[in-house]
Design a protein around this motif. Structure first.
Motif, PDB file in Angstrom:
ATOM      1  N   LEU A   1       0.739  -1.097  -0.077  1.00 38.00           N
ATOM      2  CA  LEU A   1       0.020  -0.087   0.155  1.00 38.00           C
ATOM      3  C   LEU A   1       0.896   1.208  -0.116  1.00 38.00           C
ATOM      4  O   LEU A   1       0.545   2.219  -0.624  1.00 38.00           O
ATOM      5  CB  LEU A   1      -1.000   0.056   1.412  1.00 38.00           C
ATOM      6  CG  LEU A   1      -1.745   1.321   1.158  1.00 38.00           C
ATOM      7  CD1 LEU A   1      -2.747   1.305   0.053  1.00 38.00           C
ATOM      8  CD2 LEU A   1      -2.527   1.225   2.503  1.00 38.00           C
ATOM      9  N   ASN A   2       2.032   1.081   0.764  1.00 36.06           N
ATOM     10  CA  ASN A   2       2.749   2.326   0.882  1.00 36.06           C
ATOM     11  C   ASN A   2       3.335   2.645  -0.720  1.00 36.06           C
ATOM     12  O   ASN A   2       3.608   3.726  -1.165  1.00 36.06           O
ATOM     13  CB  ASN A   2       3.884   2.256   1.788  1.00 36.06           C
ATOM     14  CG  ASN A   2       3.702   2.465   3.227  1.00 36.06           C
ATOM     15  OD1 ASN A   2       2.910   3.298   3.581  1.00 36.06           O
ATOM     16  ND2 ASN A   2       4.208   1.746   4.220  1.00 36.06           N
ATOM     17  N   LEU A   3       3.880   1.588  -1.304  1.00 38.35           N
ATOM     18  CA  LEU A   3       4.375   1.835  -2.754  1.00 38.35           C
ATOM     19  C   LEU A   3       3.182   2.230  -3.551  1.00 38.35           C
ATOM     20  O   LEU A   3       3.806   3.010  -4.678  1.00 38.35           O
ATOM     21  CB  LEU A   3       4.903   0.405  -3.033  1.00 38.35           C
ATOM     22  CG  LEU A   3       6.245  -0.280  -2.423  1.00 38.35           C
ATOM     23  CD1 LEU A   3       6.616  -1.465  -2.809  1.00 38.35           C
ATOM     24  CD2 LEU A   3       7.224   0.753  -2.711  1.00 38.35           C
ATOM     25  N   THR A   4       2.077   1.819  -3.469  1.00 39.09           N
ATOM     26  CA  THR A   4       1.074   2.217  -4.389  1.00 39.09           C
ATOM     27  C   THR A   4       0.743   3.609  -4.111  1.00 39.09           C
ATOM     28  O   THR A   4       0.472   4.463  -5.313  1.00 39.09           O
ATOM     29  CB  THR A   4      -0.317   1.369  -4.076  1.00 39.09           C
ATOM     30  OG1 THR A   4       0.012   0.190  -4.328  1.00 39.09           O
ATOM     31  CG2 THR A   4      -1.311   2.030  -4.988  1.00 39.09           C
TER      32      THR A   4
ATOM     33  N   PRO B   1      12.930   1.986  10.310  1.00 39.15           N
ATOM     34  CA  PRO B   1      14.009   1.179   9.989  1.00 39.15           C
ATOM     35  C   PRO B   1      14.408   1.148   8.311  1.00 39.15           C
ATOM     36  O   PRO B   1      15.607   1.070   7.917  1.00 39.15           O
ATOM     37  CB  PRO B   1      13.677  -0.322  10.547  1.00 39.15           C
ATOM     38  CG  PRO B   1      12.873   0.186  11.579  1.00 39.15           C
ATOM     39  CD  PRO B   1      11.996   1.326  10.995  1.00 39.15           C
ATOM     40  N   THR B   2      13.430   0.940   7.511  1.00 38.27           N
ATOM     41  CA  THR B   2      13.391   1.148   6.254  1.00 38.27           C
ATOM     42  C   THR B   2      12.434   2.139   5.693  1.00 38.27           C
ATOM     43  O   THR B   2      11.172   1.995   6.133  1.00 38.27           O
ATOM     44  CB  THR B   2      13.055  -0.337   5.444  1.00 38.27           C
ATOM     45  OG1 THR B   2      13.730  -1.416   6.335  1.00 38.27           O
ATOM     46  CG2 THR B   2      13.373  -0.416   3.823  1.00 38.27           C
ATOM     47  N   PRO B   3      13.040   2.978   4.702  1.00 41.78           N
ATOM     48  CA  PRO B   3      11.909   4.099   4.223  1.00 41.78           C
ATOM     49  C   PRO B   3      10.884   3.479   3.661  1.00 41.78           C
ATOM     50  O   PRO B   3      10.803   2.492   2.945  1.00 41.78           O
ATOM     51  CB  PRO B   3      12.974   4.550   2.937  1.00 41.78           C
ATOM     52  CG  PRO B   3      14.243   4.737   3.581  1.00 41.78           C
ATOM     53  CD  PRO B   3      14.239   3.097   4.313  1.00 41.78           C
ATOM     54  N   PRO B   4       9.699   3.802   3.810  1.00 38.78           N
ATOM     55  CA  PRO B   4       8.348   3.337   3.226  1.00 38.78           C
ATOM     56  C   PRO B   4       8.291   3.188   1.719  1.00 38.78           C
ATOM     57  O   PRO B   4       7.405   2.369   1.405  1.00 38.78           O
ATOM     58  CB  PRO B   4       7.087   4.130   3.873  1.00 38.78           C
ATOM     59  CG  PRO B   4       7.975   5.028   5.008  1.00 38.78           C
ATOM     60  CD  PRO B   4       9.301   5.192   4.767  1.00 38.78           C
TER      61      PRO B   4
END
Length: 272
Positions: free
Chosen positions: A76-79, A93-96
């Motif tokens: 969902l973050n990537l979308t 810890p990891t960028p969204p």
């Protein structure tokens, strides 16, 4: 809407400009709400209203479980990455927007509103209504047309460790119920509508084997007295998310009315 003493809550309206959001805040979801016109009411049979209210509010809706793995939230973050403001790179810890799936050994908190992509209702296709929705909150025929009328979402402060939803693959649960039912409009006319107030509470399971009685006792205030006490104190329950929805169910339109509505030109909203 639930109230908390600390930290102070803030209310964000989704029609306003984008603003930063933190846990411990409340979102008031206020679309262009249905106008509740004051129609001249015919006298209703009290027994009919009482039956409808009792039948809906007495429904014991099934618990919906899910395992909070990070993949759905990550996708969902990537979308949405190209449409929403970005978080600072050092806030996770990891960028969204990274293409790398986050690790469950270093879990993030479930972001606000991401609970909506978890906990799908377990209803087979054969039981779905003609519009594709589940029948769990429906009052039944002739009120077959449904529309979302508004609602709110409350996220609890992070200080409540037992309420935190981590994307660590642990088992979580959504408890859903119908809190209230109201009928408006002229009885028997196409203007008659049934408003159903739904509440959903999301929280962690104490274990994979926690039984339903224990879950409901922890997450769901059964009576209006307990609910009012909780709202007044902001304490006494362990739900990380409390979502309230108002769904309006309307009568089927006649063929003539449907044709007339389809023939009307849609309203055009122009920006300045």
């Amino acid at each position: 809407m639930a109230k908390t003493r600390s930290p102070p809550t803030c209310t964000l309206r989704l029609l306003s400009n984008s603003v930063p959001f933190v846990y411990g805040a409340s979102i008031s979801i206020c679309p262009q709400r249905i106008h509740h016109h004051h129609y001249p009411q015919r006298r209703r049979h009290a027994s009919t209203l009482a039956r409808l209210h009792h039948e809906l509010t007495s429904r014991r809706l099934p618990l919906v479980y899910d395992y909070l793995t990070p993949q759905a939230s990550h996708l969902l973050n990537l979308t949405l990455a190209d449409f929403l403001p970005q978080f600072p790179a050092n806030s996770h810890p990891t960028p969204p927007t990274s293409a790398t799936l986050p690790q469950t050994s270093r879990p993030r908190l479930l972001p606000p509103s991401h609970h909506l992509i978890y906990f799908p209702p377990a209803v087979p296709s054969s039981l779905l209504l003609p519009d594709g929705t589940d029948p769990l909150q429906s009052p039944g025929p002739p009120f077959n047309r449904r529309m979302w009328a508004g609602g709110s979402v409350h996220f609890h402060p992070l200080s409540r460790i037992q309420s935190q939803l981590l994307l660590d693959g642990a088992r979580a649960v959504c408890v859903e119920g119908i809190r209230d039912v109201r009928v408006k409009g002229i009885e028997g006319s196409e203007d008659e509508k049934v408003f159903v107030d739904i509440e959903r509470r999301v929280g962690r399971c104490l274990s994979d084997a926690e039984d339903e009685a224990s879950i409901r006792a922890r997450l769901w205030p059964e009576t209006a007295e307990l609910l009012g006490r909780e709202e007044a104190s902001g304490t006494g329950e362990e739900a990380a998310v409390v979502e309230r929805r108002e769904i309006v169910f309307m009568r089927d339109r006649s063929v003539e009315a449907a044709r007339e509505a389809a023939g009307k030109a849609g309203r055009v909203v122009r920006g300045k």
